[in-house]
Design a protein around this motif. Structure first.
Motif, PDB file in Angstrom:
ATOM      1  N   VAL A 139      28.547 -40.529  15.345  1.00 56.22           N
ATOM      2  CA  VAL A 139      27.553 -39.592  15.870  1.00 56.22           C
ATOM      3  C   VAL A 139      26.918 -38.882  14.674  1.00 56.22           C
ATOM      4  CG1 VAL A 139      27.147 -37.570  17.319  1.00 56.22           C
ATOM      5  CG2 VAL A 139      28.802 -39.305  18.038  1.00 56.22           C
ATOM      6  N   ALA A 140      25.710 -39.321  14.321  1.00 55.29           N
ATOM      7  CA  ALA A 140      25.038 -38.788  13.141  1.00 55.29           C
ATOM      8  C   ALA A 140      24.373 -37.450  13.416  1.00 55.29           C
ATOM      9  CB  ALA A 140      23.994 -39.782  12.633  1.00 55.29           C
ATOM     10  N   ALA A 141      24.089 -37.166  14.672  1.00 59.07           N
ATOM     11  CA  ALA A 141      23.450 -35.898  15.021  1.00 59.07           C
ATOM     12  C   ALA A 141      23.740 -35.560  16.475  1.00 59.07           C
ATOM     13  CB  ALA A 141      21.940 -35.960  14.797  1.00 59.07           C
ATOM     14  N   SER A 142      23.909 -34.277  16.734  1.00 59.32           N
ATOM     15  CA  SER A 142      24.065 -33.775  18.100  1.00 59.32           C
ATOM     16  C   SER A 142      23.110 -32.602  18.237  1.00 59.32           C
ATOM     17  CB  SER A 142      25.505 -33.346  18.365  1.00 59.32           C
ATOM     18  OG  SER A 142      25.683 -32.944  19.704  1.00 59.32           O
ATOM     19  N   VAL A 143      22.014 -32.820  18.941  1.00 58.28           N
ATOM     20  CA  VAL A 143      20.878 -31.903  18.919  1.00 58.28           C
ATOM     21  C   VAL A 143      20.618 -31.355  20.314  1.00 58.28           C
ATOM     22  CG1 VAL A 143      18.438 -31.676  18.303  1.00 58.28           C
ATOM     23  CG2 VAL A 143      19.879 -33.343  17.102  1.00 58.28           C
ATOM     24  N   THR A 144      20.302 -30.072  20.371  1.00 62.94           N
ATOM     25  CA  THR A 144      19.848 -29.444  21.607  1.00 62.94           C
ATOM     26  C   THR A 144      18.416 -28.978  21.417  1.00 62.94           C
ATOM     27  OG1 THR A 144      22.058 -28.684  22.236  1.00 62.94           O
ATOM     28  CG2 THR A 144      20.178 -27.535  23.226  1.00 62.94           C
ATOM     29  N   VAL A 145      17.523 -29.428  22.284  1.00 61.69           N
ATOM     30  CA  VAL A 145      16.141 -28.950  22.267  1.00 61.69           C
ATOM     31  C   VAL A 145      16.112 -27.606  22.984  1.00 61.69           C
ATOM     32  CG1 VAL A 145      13.782 -29.387  23.053  1.00 61.69           C
ATOM     33  CG2 VAL A 145      15.182 -31.271  22.175  1.00 61.69           C
ATOM     34  N   GLU A 146      15.717 -26.565  22.261  1.00 61.30           N
ATOM     35  CA  GLU A 146      15.784 -25.208  22.789  1.00 61.30           C
ATOM     36  C   GLU A 146      14.586 -24.891  23.692  1.00 61.30           C
ATOM     37  OE1 GLU A 146      18.310 -23.398  22.595  1.00 61.30           O
ATOM     38  OE2 GLU A 146      19.481 -24.328  20.981  1.00 61.30           O
ATOM     39  N   SER A 147      14.716 -23.800  24.438  1.00 62.13           N
ATOM     40  CA  SER A 147      13.679 -23.414  25.402  1.00 62.13           C
ATOM     41  C   SER A 147      12.351 -23.088  24.725  1.00 62.13           C
ATOM     42  CB  SER A 147      14.152 -22.212  26.226  1.00 62.13           C
ATOM     43  OG  SER A 147      14.437 -21.103  25.382  1.00 62.13           O
ATOM     44  N   LEU A 148      12.397 -22.698  23.448  1.00 66.03           N
ATOM     45  CA  LEU A 148      11.170 -22.376  22.724  1.00 66.03           C
ATOM     46  C   LEU A 148      10.222 -23.569  22.672  1.00 66.03           C
ATOM     47  CD1 LEU A 148       9.612 -20.299  21.012  1.00 66.03           C
ATOM     48  CD2 LEU A 148      10.860 -21.131  19.004  1.00 66.03           C
ATOM     49  N   TRP A 149      10.758 -24.755  22.773  1.00 73.30           N
ATOM     50  CA  TRP A 149       9.959 -25.986  22.713  1.00 73.30           C
ATOM     51  C   TRP A 149       8.888 -25.992  23.804  1.00 73.30           C
ATOM     52  CZ3 TRP A 149      11.464 -30.295  19.412  1.00 73.30           C
ATOM     53  CH2 TRP A 149      10.689 -31.460  19.580  1.00 73.30           C
ATOM     54  N   THR A 150       9.210 -25.405  24.979  1.00 71.51           N
ATOM     55  CA  THR A 150       8.267 -25.439  26.113  1.00 71.51           C
ATOM     56  C   THR A 150       7.989 -24.074  26.726  1.00 71.51           C
ATOM     57  OG1 THR A 150      10.103 -25.899  27.617  1.00 71.51           O
ATOM     58  CG2 THR A 150       8.888 -27.806  26.778  1.00 71.51           C
ATOM     59  N   ASP A 151       8.582 -23.016  26.208  1.00 70.55           N
ATOM     60  CA  ASP A 151       8.408 -21.684  26.793  1.00 70.55           C
ATOM     61  C   ASP A 151       6.925 -21.343  26.910  1.00 70.55           C
ATOM     62  OD1 ASP A 151       8.343 -19.028  27.499  1.00 70.55           O
ATOM     63  OD2 ASP A 151       9.837 -18.390  26.034  1.00 70.55           O
ATOM     64  N   PRO A 152       6.409 -21.136  28.138  1.00 73.57           N
ATOM     65  CA  PRO A 152       4.974 -20.861  28.300  1.00 73.57           C
ATOM     66  C   PRO A 152       4.537 -19.567  27.621  1.00 73.57           C
ATOM     67  CG  PRO A 152       6.149 -20.527  30.367  1.00 73.57           C
ATOM     68  CD  PRO A 152       7.114 -21.175  29.433  1.00 73.57           C
ATOM     69  N   ASN A 153       5.477 -18.662  27.376  1.00 70.41           N
ATOM     70  CA  ASN A 153       5.136 -17.396  26.722  1.00 70.41           C
ATOM     71  C   ASN A 153       5.047 -17.521  25.203  1.00 70.41           C
ATOM     72  OD1 ASN A 153       5.172 -15.925  29.200  1.00 70.41           O
ATOM     73  ND2 ASN A 153       7.416 -15.875  29.103  1.00 70.41           N
ATOM     74  N   GLN A 154       5.410 -18.694  24.679  1.00 70.95           N
ATOM     75  CA  GLN A 154       5.404 -18.899  23.229  1.00 70.95           C
ATOM     76  C   GLN A 154       4.407 -19.976  22.800  1.00 70.95           C
ATOM     77  OE1 GLN A 154       7.071 -17.048  21.091  1.00 70.95           O
ATOM     78  NE2 GLN A 154       8.053 -15.849  22.711  1.00 70.95           N
ATOM     79  N   SER A 155       3.422 -20.235  23.637  1.00 72.46           N
ATOM     80  CA  SER A 155       2.463 -21.302  23.328  1.00 72.46           C
ATOM     81  C   SER A 155       1.654 -20.985  22.062  1.00 72.46           C
ATOM     82  CB  SER A 155       1.521 -21.528  24.512  1.00 72.46           C
ATOM     83  OG  SER A 155       0.851 -20.323  24.855  1.00 72.46           O
ATOM     84  N   ALA A 156       1.311 -19.717  21.842  1.00 73.77           N
ATOM     85  CA  ALA A 156       0.545 -19.350  20.645  1.00 73.77           C
ATOM     86  C   ALA A 156       1.372 -19.599  19.385  1.00 73.77           C
ATOM     87  CB  ALA A 156       0.117 -17.888  20.727  1.00 73.77           C
ATOM     88  N   PHE A 157       2.648 -19.262  19.438  1.00 73.23           N
ATOM     89  CA  PHE A 157       3.530 -19.514  18.300  1.00 73.23           C
ATOM     90  C   PHE A 157       3.617 -21.004  17.999  1.00 73.23           C
ATOM     91  CE2 PHE A 157       7.845 -20.797  17.011  1.00 73.23           C
ATOM     92  CZ  PHE A 157       7.912 -20.197  15.757  1.00 73.23           C
ATOM     93  N   ARG A 158       3.787 -21.813  19.036  1.00 79.57           N
ATOM     94  CA  ARG A 158       3.898 -23.259  18.836  1.00 79.57           C
ATOM     95  C   ARG A 158       2.599 -23.829  18.264  1.00 79.57           C
ATOM     96  NH1 ARG A 158       6.319 -22.878  23.887  1.00 79.57           N
ATOM     97  NH2 ARG A 158       4.514 -23.806  24.905  1.00 79.57           N
ATOM     98  N   ALA A 159       1.461 -23.343  18.756  1.00 81.71           N
ATOM     99  CA  ALA A 159       0.172 -23.834  18.268  1.00 81.71           C
ATOM    100  C   ALA A 159      -0.018 -23.513  16.789  1.00 81.71           C
ATOM    101  CB  ALA A 159      -0.964 -23.225  19.090  1.00 81.71           C
ATOM    102  N   ALA A 160       0.506 -22.359  16.363  1.00 81.53           N
ATOM    103  CA  ALA A 160       0.395 -21.987  14.951  1.00 81.53           C
ATOM    104  C   ALA A 160       1.384 -22.762  14.090  1.00 81.53           C
ATOM    105  CB  ALA A 160       0.626 -20.483  14.792  1.00 81.53           C
TER     106      ALA A 160
END
Length: 329
Positions: A113-134
């Motif tokens: 197992v080379a990696a064990s990754v969790t995609v966090e809520s920030l990836w899709t949080d609608p309240n953080q769309s501006a942060f993701r765009a930047a």
């Protein structure tokens, strides 16, 4: 002196009610008054008892089945994944115990197992769309093969794919120049440039808290495990879109891909893969009921099948198989 007549009537009424209750408790008068209701109650009680017995038997069968699979897994798996490295990517709060179980069987089959990754809520949080765009343009400068038309989801997905799968048919490979550098890359599929870029992208993604987990080195296969979609319809739609984008990007790399989730649900990861009959279903293997030992072993076998160039869909349900075919020595 108190008038005792005031309490004679209530006492008499109480005794009469008690007598009626005793009479109705059993016997012909009870049957006459409540008719067939008593028979129905008795029947329902019998059905409940039968259901409890069936549930107990099912639990025993399930426990025994899990024990049997655990005991025979070493023979089933053998060394089918010897020398292989696998990255596990969890989305939608995937069941941590189920993921750990699947990882254990990959190791049991000789893999790492080379990696064990969790995609966090920030990836899709609608309240953080501006942060993701930047953030997306900052990540894009470290990602190879982009043409500037990618969405934010696609940029993040490419960043994670290249962080986990450096050197596995990188999208930029076709546009790479010829000459000595190209020959060197062909001779060393995971060269220092690719691994360095993978490490940088991993650091950027974790520092931004888009993902969390561990990465010990490059992987040559991906298992993406999904939990239940959010109950909010808007958030669920964003998550479904993001999951499809991510699995679609993974599928563009020259690496085995297995998608897994729990019991079937509308728009879950496996259903989304199977719904794409033209692109994803012929490319990505799927496994349902990942919370069972059977399916956790099936993940390892499905990976082996993918390494051999085959795709399968496994678990309960129409159009799926119970398990991959035996691995030929």
């Amino acid at each position: 002196m108190r008038d005792r007549r005031g309490w004679i009537a209530p006492v008499a009424v109480g005794m009469f009610a008690l007598a009626i209750g005793l009479v109705l408790g059993s016997g012909p008068l009870r049957t006459a008054l409540i008719g067939s209701l008593g028979v129905q109650v008795d029947s329902l009680e019998d059905q409940v008892a039968e259901a409890e017995l069936a549930a107990d038997q099912a639990n025993v069968t399930n426990d025994y089945g899990d024990e049997w699979v655990d005991a025979t897994a070493p023979q089933l798996l053998g060394t089918t994944l010897a020398g292989r490295t696998v990255a596990f990517v969890s989305v939608d709060d995937a069941d941590a115990e189920a993921v750990a179980g699947a990882q254990a069987h990959v190791v049991q089959a000789g893999g790492t197992v080379a990696a064990s990754v969790t995609v966090e809520s920030l990836w899709t949080d609608p309240n953080q769309s501006a942060f993701r765009a930047a953030l997306a343009p900052q990540l894009a400068s470290s990602i190879s093969g982009l043409d500037g038309t990618e969405t934010v989801d696609q940029v993040f997905s490419q960043a994670l794919a290249q962080a986990l799968l450096p050197g596995t048919a990188d999208p930029a490979a076709e546009s790479a120049g010829s000459g000595d550098e190209a020959d060197a890359n062909a001779a060393d599929p995971i060269g220092p440039n690719e691994e360095d870029r993978g490490a940088v992208l991993w650091a950027l993604l974790t520092d931004a808290e888009l993902v969390s987990g561990t990465r010990t080195g490059p992987a040559d296969a991906i298992v993406m495990v999904a939990g239940e979609a959010p109950s909010d319809a808007g958030e669920s739609s964003l998550q479904v879109t993001a999951n499809l984008t991510l699995i679609g990007v993974f599928a563009g790399y020259d690496a085995p891909i297995v998608a897994a989730n729990g019991p079937d649900a509308d728009d879950d990861l496996v259903a989304s893969v199977l719904a794409d009959a033209a692109v994803l279903a012929p490319r990505v293997s799927t496994v349902t009921w990942i919370d069972t030992t059977y399916s956790q072993v099936t993940v390892a076998l499905a990976l082996r099948e993918q390494f051999d160039g085959w795709v399968g869909h496994y678990g309960p349900g129409e159009g799926r198989e119970a398990a991959p075919p035996p691995i030929e020595p």
